[in-house]
Design a protein around this motif. Structure first.
Motif, short mmCIF file in Angstrom:
data_model
loop_
_atom_site.label_atom_id
_atom_site.label_comp_id
_atom_site.label_asym_id
_atom_site.label_seq_id
_atom_site.Cartn_x
_atom_site.Cartn_y
_atom_site.Cartn_z
N SER A 1 14.80 0.86 60.40
CA SER A 1 15.59 0.72 59.18
C SER A 1 16.27 -0.65 59.14
O SER A 1 16.25 -1.34 58.11
CB SER A 1 16.64 1.83 59.11
OG SER A 1 17.45 1.66 57.98
N ILE B 1 12.85 6.99 56.05
CA ILE B 1 12.22 6.81 57.36
C ILE B 1 12.43 8.10 58.14
O ILE B 1 13.56 8.57 58.28
CB ILE B 1 12.83 5.62 58.12
CG1 ILE B 1 12.69 4.34 57.29
CG2 ILE B 1 12.16 5.46 59.48
CD1 ILE B 1 13.41 3.16 57.87
N VAL C 1 7.35 5.94 56.74
CA VAL C 1 8.20 5.05 55.96
C VAL C 1 7.70 5.06 54.53
O VAL C 1 6.50 4.84 54.28
CB VAL C 1 8.16 3.60 56.51
CG1 VAL C 1 9.04 2.69 55.67
CG2 VAL C 1 8.59 3.57 57.97
#
Length: 70
Positions: free
Chosen positions: A9, A24, A37
């Motif tokens: 992230s 995510i 993702v």
């Protein structure tokens, strides 16, 4: 695993412009742990590390300024 998801992230947040807010998550596919993702956005084009890329088959290729104008 939480640290890995946080690292991914942070990497996305630090290197993609305009900013995106991806989903995510950890998923299991064929008994293998994978990272999922996904993001939605309409602020095209997006830049990674200050450059634009296009997906060609299974590779990322830098896209030229002329192609971006099209």
């Amino acid at each position: 695993m939480k640290k890995t998801l946080r690292d991914i992230s942070n990497a996305i947040s630090n290197h993609i412009e305009p900013k995106i807010f991806p989903v995510i998550d950890r998923v299991v596919i064929e008994n293998k742990i994978c990272i999922y993702v996904k993001f939605d956005g309409a602020d095209l084009p997006y830049y990674a590390y200050g450059r634009s890329y296009i997906r060609v088959s299974d590779a990322d290729k830098k896209i030229s300024a002329a192609d971006l104008r099209e």
